[in-house]
Design an enzyme around this catalytic site. Structure first.
Site, PDB file in Angstrom:
ATOM      1  N   CYS A  57      -6.630   1.040  -1.596  1.00 19.37           N
ATOM      2  CA  CYS A  57      -6.349   2.417  -1.121  1.00 19.37           C
ATOM      3  C   CYS A  57      -4.998   2.813  -1.919  1.00 19.37           C
ATOM      4  O   CYS A  57      -3.870   2.535  -2.161  1.00 19.37           O
ATOM      5  CB  CYS A  57      -5.988   2.209   0.222  1.00 19.37           C
ATOM      6  N   CYS A 110      -2.153   4.490  -0.043  1.00 19.26           N
ATOM      7  CA  CYS A 110      -1.185   3.171   0.515  1.00 19.26           C
ATOM      8  C   CYS A 110      -0.221   2.849  -0.695  1.00 19.26           C
ATOM      9  O   CYS A 110       1.036   2.562  -0.443  1.00 19.26           O
ATOM     10  CB  CYS A 110      -2.246   1.987   0.775  1.00 19.26           C
TER      11      CYS A 110
END
Length: 363
Positions: free
Chosen positions: A51, A54
């Site tokens: 991700c 993230c």
């Protein structure tokens, strides 16, 4: 001497810890026990290894002092890899629909709120504060604003909520609604006194809702830069980021070229000291080259593209698309060939964008 150096290192490490969000290396059950003991809530950061947003949160947001101080006081914070270890079961239990997802629960496992996605540090901390405050529900904030409340607390929270709500739009109204929010904040800013404009409480206007060097808040920062005193470093970094992003917009063609306005912009870059080392000179030349005829423009692109910083390489290609997309097939093919000629110098991410630009020009 070694002892002194050791003390200095320890002090530096201590400062780093204080200035960062303390994600504890403990289990979910231990987090619940700690929350009960410390009378705090549990903050869970659901992420995955793949991700991108993230990683941005981990690198740019959670290490900031403002976020760290607030989170360390309010939460027992843990990171939860949704695809590994006990994170797999927790992901099933809390069912995040996107990453990152942030879930806050109490010590009895009751969910208090959740939110998801990347936000810059200032926006993120205001979002969390709003979600933690029962008096700042969307309905109450709208009612307060419509009744004439223009307090800093309300404007920060209400603007952050409205910006977040833009992510749910499924039509073409995003730009118009975003401009409405920015105008709301700028109108609030123009009603402040000088002391209020210099106050750190209102820095959110400069950091989050000022996108052009011609905006009122940007002009105020420029004119009163030396008056921010102990916050001068913060204002300076905000100003430099603003001028850097606006130069990117000029190179990409997002800001329409006006010779007088652009020369003023370049002069201000120099006046502020941001181009003392000449690092922006080539990008400035790209802006000016794009005002020439197609042969001169593409020749300059061909000769100097490889010398640009990566971020400006994207902008220079985007400028070609914007300038020639509506021309006839021969000109579009000529423009796309200039991008093709540079593909051997690009990494995978840049190639992805280059393919898209070429497709737009050649389809």
């Amino acid at each position: 001497m070694k002892k002194i150096l050791s003390i200095v290192v320890l002090l530096m490490l201590s400062i780093t810890v204080i200035a960062q969000t303390n994600f504890r290396t403990i289990t979910y059950k231990q987090a619940l026990e700690a929350a009960k003991t410390e009378n705090k809530l549990v903050f869970m950061d659901f992420f995955t290894d793949w991700c991108g947003p993230c990683k941005l949160m981990t690198r740019e947001v959670f290490p900031t002092k403002t976020v760290g101080d607030y989170f360390n006081e309010k939460f027992v914070s843990i990171k939860v890899n949704a695809e590994k270890g006990e994170g797999i079961a927790l992901a099933k239990k809390y069912a995040p629909k996107a990453y990152p997802t942030f879930v806050v629960i109490d010590a009895q496992e009751n969910e208090v709120f959740r939110t998801s996605g990347y936000s810059p540090a200032d926006e993120f901390i205001e979002l969390i504060k709003r979600l933690m405050d029962p008096s700042l529900t969307p309905e109450k904030m709208q009612q307060m604003y419509e009744s004439g409340d223009r307090s800093t607390t309300l404007i920060k929270a209400y603007a952050a909520y409205l910006m977040e709500s833009l992510n749910t739009l499924r039509d073409n109204s995003y730009t118009a609604k975003r401009n409405e929010i920015i105008n709301m904040v700028q109108n609030y800013f123009e009603g402040l006194t000088d002391n209020q404009k210099l106050s750190e409480d209102n820095f959110f206007v400069y950091r989050t809702y000022t996108s052009r060097t011609t905006d009122p808040a940007a002009r105020y920062m420029f004119a009163h830069r030396g008056e921010f005193r102990e916050n001068i470093a913060d204002i300076d970094s905000t100003l430099q980021a603003l001028y850097n992003s606006n130069l990117y917009f000029y190179v990409s063609g997002s800001i329409s070229y006006d010779a007088t306005k652009f020369q003023t912009f370049v002069a201000e870059l120099k006046q502020l000291g941001y181009n003392n080392d000449g690092k922006y000179n080539l990008a400035i030349q790209f802006v000016e080259a794009a005002t020439k005829d197609i042969d001169s423009h593409l020749s300059f692109f061909d000769n100097h593209f490889s010398s640009l910083d990566d971020e400006y390489k994207y902008a220079a290609m985007l400028c070609i698309v914007r300038r020639y997309l509506k021309e006839d097939k021969t000109i579009r093919r000529k423009a796309s060939q200039s991008i093709r000629n540079k593909m051997s110098t690009m990494d995978a991410n840049m190639l992805y964008n280059a393919f898209d630009y070429i497709y737009q020009l050649e389809r």
